[in-house]
Each structure stands twice: as C-alpha cells, then as structure tokens.
Write an enzyme that holds these catalytic residues in place. Structure first.
Site, PDB file in Angstrom:
ATOM      1  N   ASP A 190       0.853  -1.182   0.000  1.00  0.00           N
ATOM      2  CA  ASP A 190       0.000   0.000   0.000  1.00  0.00           C
ATOM      3  C   ASP A 190       0.893   1.238   0.000  1.00  0.00           C
ATOM      4  O   ASP A 190       2.111   1.132  -0.115  1.00  0.00           O
ATOM      5  CB  ASP A 190      -0.948  -0.012   1.201  1.00  0.00           C
ATOM      6  CG  ASP A 190      -0.201   0.027   2.507  1.00  0.00           C
ATOM      7  OD1 ASP A 190      -0.856   0.153   3.554  1.00  0.00           O
ATOM      8  OD2 ASP A 190       1.044  -0.066   2.498  1.00  0.00           O
ATOM      9  N   SER A 191       0.279   2.414   0.122  1.00  0.00           N
ATOM     10  CA  SER A 191       1.068   3.633  -0.031  1.00  0.00           C
ATOM     11  C   SER A 191       2.139   3.756   1.046  1.00  0.00           C
ATOM     12  O   SER A 191       3.226   4.287   0.794  1.00  0.00           O
ATOM     13  CB  SER A 191       0.153   4.852  -0.020  1.00  0.00           C
ATOM     14  OG  SER A 191      -0.801   4.742   1.007  1.00  0.00           O
TER      15      SER A 191
END
Lengths: 87, 136
Positions: free
Chosen positions: B89-90
């Site tokens: 994810d980010s």
C-alpha cells in the site's frame, strides 16, 4: 480536510527527520514508531479521527525536529555495534 | 564536454546499438549548429527517460522491494511489476522509497516519490538522480 497525499507527506517528513539522529537506537525507534503509528491508523474511516491523528502526527514532527537539534549537539562518541559492518 | 559525451556513450553501450547508428545517419540532416558532444547528450537525456535503466540497478531495486514486502524467493519480480500488484500500500511504497534513498544515497523529491508505481520507474529515477548528482 486531510487527504491521503498529506498523510503520506507527513509520514515522509517524519521518516526523513528521524533519519538525522546520530544515535542508532533513537534513529531506529523513530523509524519503527512512525511506521507502526501510521499502520495502526491506516483503516480509520471517521474523518474527525483522521484529522486528530494528523494533528498528533504534526506535533510529533515538531518534537522530532527539535530533538534532532538537541541530539546533534551531543553526538555519541563511539559507533553502536549494530552500525559496524561485518568483517 | 568530451567527458560528458564519453560517459553518455558508455551508458548506452549495453542497450540500444541500432539507434546509435541511426542517430549518426540523422546528424547531417539536422540543421542545428550544435557540436557533436552536446547533440549526443541532449539526445541521450531524451532517450534516457524511455530506455531501460541498468540491469544492476533494477536488480538492486528488486532486492530491496523483495525485502521490504517480505516476498518469497519464487515470486517473479520483473521490471514492470507494480508495487500495488505485489501487495504494497502507499505506506509500504513510502518505506521502499526511503530504503532506496538510503541505499543509493540520493534524495527523492515529494512530487517524484508520489509518481513511482513500478520497479522500472524507481530504477529510472535512481539513475537520473545518480547522474545529476556528480554534475551538481
């Protein structure tokens, strides 16, 4: 209104600030704590909670930056054993 | 000037040989009164964005990604693998970019860091910054 980009920027600023500590232990702790903190709050849906967490993060960023200056004034005299390359 | 052209030439050596000859053929047709060295380097900079980064760089980036995302040894990592496809994810992306900064001793800007989605892009950005750094 806090958007995802701001949160990611805050994470990046915290990680960058935490990297400047001369002491290995504090440096590693700062990195671990920021990542844990952001991961813990990753799935918050309530926006007011997100804003609270963001404000808290901003305060911690100020603390980290202030302490970096203090610690840089008194750097450790010897390198930590974890930082030495294996011979 | 001469050193710049030789370094740019050596960079291109592993990959595209055919376009180099086509460049030499094209040169007399161009009406730009620029010296050979500068012509090569400006062409090079444009090519750099589209052509691949060095395979060692891509390999190093892949190793760091593999370590950060705790991937098993048999998951195939190509240059075009997207971080999101690998389960990042980010926040993981931020961590990967930080690890790359430390490993290659570069400093990635905010805007650049937001746009990295694949291993290839990361390797290209690293090459870009590594080239710019000695010049600065």
């Amino acid at each position: 209104m806090v958007d995802k980009g701001q949160v990611i920027s805050l994470c990046r600023f915290l990680l960058r600030a935490g990297r400047q500590y001369p002491d290995y232990n504090i440096r590693e702790y700062a990195k671990r704590r920021t990542l844990d903190g952001f991961r813990m709050n990753k799935n918050l849906t309530d926006h007011s909670k997100v804003v609270d967490a963001y404000v808290e993060g901003k305060k911690q960023l100020e603390v980290v930056e202030r302490l970096v200056k203090v610690y840089l004034a008194y750097p450790p005299k010897t390198k930590n054993i974890m930082e030495l390359k294996l011979q | 000037m001469a050193s710049l052209s030789t370094s740019s030439l050596s960079f291109k050596a592993p990959s595209i040989q055919s376009t180099r000859t086509s460049q030499v053929l094209r040169k007399p047709l161009s009406f730009q009164p620029i010296s050979f060295g500068r012509f090569q380097s400006s062409k090079n900079l444009r090519l750099q964005i589209s052509c691949a980064a060095k395979p060692e760089t891509v390999q190093k980036v892949s190793d760091i990604v593999r370590e950060q995302l705790a991937l098993s040894a048999d998951t195939a990592l190509t240059a075009e693998s997207k971080f999101s496809a690998l389960g990042a994810d980010s926040l993981d992306t931020v961590e990967i970019v930080m690890a790359l900064e430390e490993k290659f001793n570069i400093s990635v800007e905010e805007a650049d860091a937001q746009n990295i989605t694949t291993i290839q892009e990361a390797a290209d950005l690293i090459e870009d910054l590594a080239q710019k750094k000695p010049a600065a």
